[in-house]
Design a protein around this motif. Structure first.
Motif, PDB file in Angstrom:
ATOM      1  N   ARG A 111       0.852  -1.150  -0.246  1.00  0.00           N
ATOM      2  CA  ARG A 111      -0.002   0.064   0.093  1.00  0.00           C
ATOM      3  C   ARG A 111       0.878   1.181   0.087  1.00  0.00           C
ATOM      4  O   ARG A 111       2.050   1.043   0.270  1.00  0.00           O
ATOM      5  CB  ARG A 111      -0.904   0.023   1.318  1.00  0.00           C
ATOM      6  CG  ARG A 111      -2.056  -0.655   1.083  1.00  0.00           C
ATOM      7  CD  ARG A 111      -3.060  -0.299   1.986  1.00  0.00           C
ATOM      8  NE  ARG A 111      -3.337  -1.350   2.893  1.00  0.00           N
ATOM      9  CZ  ARG A 111      -3.789  -1.079   4.394  1.00  0.00           C
ATOM     10  NH1 ARG A 111      -4.040   0.045   4.609  1.00  0.00           N
ATOM     11  NH2 ARG A 111      -3.773  -2.319   5.107  1.00  0.00           N
ATOM     12  N   HIS A 112       0.394   2.359  -0.146  1.00  0.00           N
ATOM     13  CA  HIS A 112       1.099   3.588  -0.364  1.00  0.00           C
ATOM     14  C   HIS A 112       0.620   4.632   0.738  1.00  0.00           C
ATOM     15  O   HIS A 112      -0.643   4.920   0.665  1.00  0.00           O
ATOM     16  CB  HIS A 112       0.890   4.140  -1.782  1.00  0.00           C
ATOM     17  CG  HIS A 112       1.587   3.060  -2.649  1.00  0.00           C
ATOM     18  ND1 HIS A 112       3.037   2.961  -2.569  1.00  0.00           N
ATOM     19  CD2 HIS A 112       1.252   2.368  -3.401  1.00  0.00           C
ATOM     20  CE1 HIS A 112       3.269   2.033  -3.770  1.00  0.00           C
ATOM     21  NE2 HIS A 112       2.108   1.560  -4.035  1.00  0.00           N
ATOM     22  N   ASP A 113       1.336   5.145   1.539  1.00  0.00           N
ATOM     23  CA  ASP A 113       0.726   5.998   2.584  1.00  0.00           C
ATOM     24  C   ASP A 113       1.883   7.117   2.919  1.00  0.00           C
ATOM     25  O   ASP A 113       2.903   7.136   2.673  1.00  0.00           O
ATOM     26  CB  ASP A 113       0.054   5.635   3.813  1.00  0.00           C
ATOM     27  CG  ASP A 113       0.782   4.489   4.346  1.00  0.00           C
ATOM     28  OD1 ASP A 113       2.241   4.604   4.237  1.00  0.00           O
ATOM     29  OD2 ASP A 113       0.250   3.696   5.014  1.00  0.00           O
ATOM     30  N   GLU A 114       1.736   7.837   3.984  1.00  0.00           N
ATOM     31  CA  GLU A 114       2.529   9.119   4.349  1.00  0.00           C
ATOM     32  C   GLU A 114       3.782   8.287   4.978  1.00  0.00           C
ATOM     33  O   GLU A 114       4.881   9.003   4.811  1.00  0.00           O
ATOM     34  CB  GLU A 114       1.656  10.140   5.434  1.00  0.00           C
ATOM     35  CG  GLU A 114       0.512  10.345   5.215  1.00  0.00           C
ATOM     36  CD  GLU A 114      -0.503   9.439   5.445  1.00  0.00           C
ATOM     37  OE1 GLU A 114      -0.479   8.972   6.823  1.00  0.00           O
ATOM     38  OE2 GLU A 114      -1.133   8.694   4.672  1.00  0.00           O
ATOM     39  N   LEU A 115       3.554   7.182   5.514  1.00  0.00           N
ATOM     40  CA  LEU A 115       4.864   6.550   6.178  1.00  0.00           C
ATOM     41  C   LEU A 115       6.097   6.535   5.194  1.00  0.00           C
ATOM     42  O   LEU A 115       7.312   6.339   5.528  1.00  0.00           O
ATOM     43  CB  LEU A 115       4.530   5.472   6.869  1.00  0.00           C
ATOM     44  CG  LEU A 115       5.338   4.585   7.754  1.00  0.00           C
ATOM     45  CD1 LEU A 115       5.339   5.751   8.976  1.00  0.00           C
ATOM     46  CD2 LEU A 115       5.003   3.285   8.320  1.00  0.00           C
ATOM     47  N   HIS A 116       5.510   6.329   3.946  1.00  0.00           N
ATOM     48  CA  HIS A 116       6.639   6.155   2.638  1.00  0.00           C
ATOM     49  C   HIS A 116       7.833   7.564   3.005  1.00  0.00           C
ATOM     50  O   HIS A 116       8.864   7.078   2.632  1.00  0.00           O
ATOM     51  CB  HIS A 116       6.028   5.830   1.613  1.00  0.00           C
ATOM     52  CG  HIS A 116       5.518   4.530   1.474  1.00  0.00           C
ATOM     53  ND1 HIS A 116       5.110   4.133   0.189  1.00  0.00           N
ATOM     54  CD2 HIS A 116       5.427   3.555   2.274  1.00  0.00           C
ATOM     55  CE1 HIS A 116       4.702   2.891   0.214  1.00  0.00           C
ATOM     56  NE2 HIS A 116       4.743   2.368   1.583  1.00  0.00           N
ATOM     57  N   VAL A 117       7.108   8.460   3.263  1.00  0.00           N
ATOM     58  CA  VAL A 117       7.972   9.737   3.369  1.00  0.00           C
ATOM     59  C   VAL A 117       9.349   9.377   4.387  1.00  0.00           C
ATOM     60  O   VAL A 117      10.275   9.654   4.016  1.00  0.00           O
ATOM     61  CB  VAL A 117       7.168  10.822   3.591  1.00  0.00           C
ATOM     62  CG1 VAL A 117       8.189  12.126   3.627  1.00  0.00           C
ATOM     63  CG2 VAL A 117       6.197  11.078   2.298  1.00  0.00           C
ATOM     64  N   ARG A 118       8.810   8.918   5.349  1.00  0.00           N
ATOM     65  CA  ARG A 118       9.580   8.362   6.531  1.00  0.00           C
ATOM     66  C   ARG A 118      10.756   7.461   6.168  1.00  0.00           C
ATOM     67  O   ARG A 118      11.987   7.718   6.588  1.00  0.00           O
ATOM     68  CB  ARG A 118       9.054   7.928   7.901  1.00  0.00           C
ATOM     69  CG  ARG A 118       7.823   9.165   8.423  1.00  0.00           C
ATOM     70  CD  ARG A 118       8.740   9.891   9.549  1.00  0.00           C
ATOM     71  NE  ARG A 118       7.685  11.027   9.896  1.00  0.00           N
ATOM     72  CZ  ARG A 118       7.999  12.066   9.193  1.00  0.00           C
ATOM     73  NH1 ARG A 118       8.834  12.239   8.575  1.00  0.00           N
ATOM     74  NH2 ARG A 118       7.050  13.250   9.403  1.00  0.00           N
ATOM     75  N   TRP A 119      10.439   6.551   5.351  1.00  0.00           N
ATOM     76  CA  TRP A 119      11.307   5.592   4.947  1.00  0.00           C
ATOM     77  C   TRP A 119      12.303   6.231   3.972  1.00  0.00           C
ATOM     78  O   TRP A 119      13.494   5.949   4.067  1.00  0.00           O
ATOM     79  CB  TRP A 119      10.552   4.460   4.175  1.00  0.00           C
ATOM     80  CG  TRP A 119       9.648   3.484   5.134  1.00  0.00           C
ATOM     81  CD1 TRP A 119       8.503   3.124   4.777  1.00  0.00           C
ATOM     82  CD2 TRP A 119      10.276   2.813   6.535  1.00  0.00           C
ATOM     83  NE1 TRP A 119       7.943   2.416   5.729  1.00  0.00           N
ATOM     84  CE2 TRP A 119       9.176   2.269   6.721  1.00  0.00           C
ATOM     85  CE3 TRP A 119      11.228   2.908   7.165  1.00  0.00           C
ATOM     86  CZ2 TRP A 119       8.919   1.482   7.882  1.00  0.00           C
ATOM     87  CZ3 TRP A 119      11.196   2.176   8.204  1.00  0.00           C
ATOM     88  CH2 TRP A 119      10.181   1.784   8.873  1.00  0.00           C
TER      89      TRP A 119
END
Lengths: 346, 435
Positions: A111-119
């Protein structure tokens, strides 16, 4: 006839060259990921993710190969390095773990969400720290003079790498990797606005690398006196220094005139020349002034098997690598201007 | 170190076994042309990619940590067993290269070439597993050198690699990987089948994973039996600790359960099956089995821990074997396996068991080696790095690995939860969204 020890030392140097040319650019791409800004930020991120996706795992295996060769062929040096440089090596390992994991978590998630920015941020940060530490480690090994029976914690575990020369080497590695990555990335995209962005960055990085190289050279006379005396006072040393300067200037010139394929070739040649000059200056020392490739080596039978294993391994490895790069990097390596392929949706 | 290995082992197992599952699914797709097989292969590849990546980086960490924590051991052992790690390095290289092709090359290479790349990944994964386990076996039964004045001489790297423990530990480990991963994947799909019965995607996935898991689970007790005989021959004390054999005895019983009482130096609450142990090891009910009290006490491993870990492993292994037999019965009676709710529930319950058994088996064999790092030659305490304050990096790595494990589990849960919603049976449209 070259003896077994030298053969294995050459194998080490070849692996290191590939590691810097491939994984170095990987790290560099991570640095540009961190520095990406402006309206095309997302496109830059996308380009970087696409460029390193299929090859990053293979690129980093070079490091494992370096460690295993060192450990099998030159165990004493391996043990000495891991004791004295315990702290930067541990930090490097942490950086590598976080970088790889963050990349995987970001790109293989369903899935894609805001957490990807943190990664992404973690990935970029780790990309910044790891090459710096790698440079420090190489610098500290070059400087040598590891304490045999240290009297304090500082002397045993910190003093060897917290020196101007290794720290400058760390910075140099960082800038060099960024430079390589920028030059590679220009040829990874067909989008001319992205090409312009990375062209400017490549020029900046090239100039910084050139200046830092001079500083490192200057510091090396003090910090790594065992090896660098030869380099400054001999003809071949002078030729090498001249060569790296020529390649830097040529690469910047080709960047100005937008001959990207040539700019990249010069950058690669510059890196190869630098690493091999270092290797030649280092020879026959692994960790000067005590450990040479002869005093630290394993018994002959181990070295023989090792050479056989390396030859067989290389026969499998290089065709496979060729296949991998032909599939994913044919266009960018040859600098072909095909119609842009439809980017996969992520 | 132990922690890094314990962490890495799970990822290594997934990297060893998942390619096989993916290749089977893809091969079925090429053979039958049914889209559902391709969907399964792609879904598995996407999920496994996280394991591959984390496995790759934790493997890199290991190659450094060996030196960072055990410099003296590595300087000592490098010439003898380093060759194994070099072979492993190349196998790992091949795996990483073809994995890149497999994960990113769906549209770039022909289906046959893609399938072949998957096979290369599977084979090289198994080879690197084998070599590493053989190197580990060398620590249990060191071969290929003689000690002259405390320095290993007359080194023979090939003999070191082909040591007696390693040769039998390797198939045990591979079967463990296939059984554990097969059961884990089958368990996840069984869970989803209970929620969405008759879903062809999950039925297909379950069938492939369960078949691999069950066949391995049926073979595993056999391989364990061979290995036990080998341990009895070369490391009698370790076997005695495994089996709870305190005193040397003819016609030894097979012991179940029991708690080690270190004051009385015996096991409490043991259930005995008369003569079974002698029969197992020597095919003779009167065969003699050595007890660990025959050996000096300072060479004993922590007995309670080793024995318990071993027991749990055996218990789980046998449970998995029975589950596999159950599955076989269902297939032979030509019943629809998906109709049996009880079987599916049992499979869901078995999801983590294989990994648990492997970790226990690993504890048993590694702690069972203590206090030695190389049995009979180097003690663990002598090999550790002189650097002070080792607790700090150890605690940090523990925290890091807990964090990574947590993230991986969480991502997998998302992966599983995303399945039914995004997977209406129209894989063509959905596949583009996946790649």
């Amino acid at each position: 006839m070259i003896d077994l020890e030298t053969t294995l030392a050459i194998a080490l140097l070849v692996s290191l060259t590939f590691y810097v040319l491939m994984a170095g650019a990987d790290f560099g791409a991570g640095i540009w990921h961190l520095l990406a800004h402006g309206p095309s930020r997302r496109d830059q991120h996308h380009l970087i993710g696409e460029a390193i996706g299929p090859i990053w795992e293979a690129n980093h295996v070079w490091l494992i190969l370096i460690v295993t060769i060192l450990f099998t062929a030159f165990p004493t040096a391996y043990a000495q390095i891991s004791v004295t440089l315990h702290i930067p090596l541990t930090l490097l390992v942490i950086g590598i773990v976080l970088r790889g994991s963050a990349y995987a978590f970001r790109h293989y998630d369903i899935r894609h969400d805001e957490l990807h920015v943190r990664w992404d941020q973690l990935f970029a940060l780790a990309s910044l720290i790891s090459p710096f530490l790698l440079g420090i480690i190489i610098g500290a090994i070059t400087a040598g003079s590891f304490p045999i029976s240290p009297e304090s914690f500082f002397e045993g575990y910190l003093s060897n790498w917290l020196q101007p020369f290794p720290l400058a080497m760390g910075l140099l590695a960082l800038v060099f990797f960024a430079y390589l990555a920028a030059v590679y990335l220009i040829l990874e995209t067909q989008d001319s606005s992205l090409q312009e962005i990375f062209r400017k960055r490549a020029i900046t990085a090239a100039i910084c690398a050139g200046l830092l190289g001079e500083i490192v050279f200057f510091l090396g006379q003090e910090g790594a006196s065992y090896l660098w005396g030869d380099m400054t006072n001999s003809l071949w040393g002078g030729l090498i220094i001249f060569g790296t300067v020529v390649f830097t200037v040529a690469s910047v010139r080709f960047l100005f005139t937008r001959h990207y394929w040539w700019a990249r070739t010069c950058a690669i040649l510059q890196v190869i020349l630098t690493i091999w000059a270092w290797g030649l200056a280092q020879f026959p020392y692994l960790v000067p002034p005590y450990l040479t490739i002869y005093s630290a080596s394993s018994p002959a039978i181990t070295l023989q098997f090792m050479v056989i294993a390396l030859i067989v391994g290389a026969c499998l490895l290089f065709p496979s690598l060729y296949y991998l790069f032909r599939i994913f990097k044919e266009d960018s390596i040859l600098g072909l201007k095909h119609a842009p392929k439809k980017p996969a949706d992520t | 170190m132990a922690m890094s290995l314990g962490f890495h082992i799970i990822f290594a197992m997934v990297s060893m076994a998942m390619p096989l599952l993916m290749v089977i699914a893809e091969w079925q797709w090429l053979k039958t042309g049914q889209e559902v097989y391709l969907t399964v292969a792609k879904r598995w590849a996407k999920g496994a990619a996280i394991f591959f990546a984390v496995g790759a980086v934790s493997g890199t960490v290991l190659s450094f940590q060996l030196g960072l924590l055990w410099p003296a051991f590595m300087a000592w052992a490098g010439p003898i067993i380093g060759l194994a790690f070099s072979i492993e390095g190349f196998a790992f290289f091949t795996e990483a290269i073809f994995l890149g092709i497999y994960l990113y090359g769906w549209q770039k290479v022909s289906p046959n070439a893609h399938l072949a790349a998957g096979m290369v990944v599977a084979v090289s994964g198994i080879i690197s597993g084998v070599v590493v386990v053989m190197a580990n076996g060398w620590m249990n039964t060191p071969r290929g050198f003689t000690l002259v004045d405390g320095i290993p001489s007359n080194i023979d790297p090939i003999a070191a690699l082909l040591n007696p423990s390693g040769l039998l530990q390797a198939p045990h480990m591979i079967l463990a990987a296939f059984a554990a991963v097969g059961f884990a994947v089958a368990g996840i799909h069984a869970f989803l089948l209970l929620r969405h019965p008759d879903h062809p995607f999950h039925q297909t996935a379950f069938t492939i994973a369960a078949a691999v898991g069950c066949i391995s689970a049926l073979l595993q007790p056999l391989s364990g039996d061979f290995l036990a005989k080998r341990v009895a021959e070369f490391q009698p004390m370790k076997l005695a600790v495994f089996e709870g054999q305190v005193h040397t005895q003819k016609g030894a019983p097979f012991r179940l359960g029991g708690i080690w009482n270190s004051d009385k130096e015996m096991f409490d609450y043991v259930l005995e099956i008369p003569y079974a142990l002698s029969l197992m090891l020597h095919l003779d009910p009167q065969g003699e089995v050595q007890g660990f009290k025959d050996f000096p006490k300072e060479h004993w491993p922590p007995i309670g821990l080793v024995r318990t870990a071993f027991q749990i492993m055996v218990f789980i292994g046998i449970s998995m074997m029975f589950l596999a037999l159950w599955a076989t019965c269902l297939v032979f009676m030509k019943k629809n396996i998906f109709q049996s709710k009880a079987f599916l529930k049992a499979m869901v319950f078995a999801t983590p068991l294989g990994f648990l058994a492997t970790e226990c088996g690993w504890v048993a064999t590694e702690v069972g080696r203590q206090p030695w790092i190389v049995v009979g030659y180097v003690k663990t305490a002598e090999a550790v790095t002189p650097m002070p304050g080792l607790n700090i990096p150890l605690v940090f790595f523990a925290g890091l690995y807990t964090f990574l494990a947590f993230i991986v589990v969480w991502l997998m849960l998302r992966h599983v939860a995303a399945t039914p919603g995004q997977f209406e049976m129209n894989p063509r449209t959905n596949l583009t969204a996946l790649t």
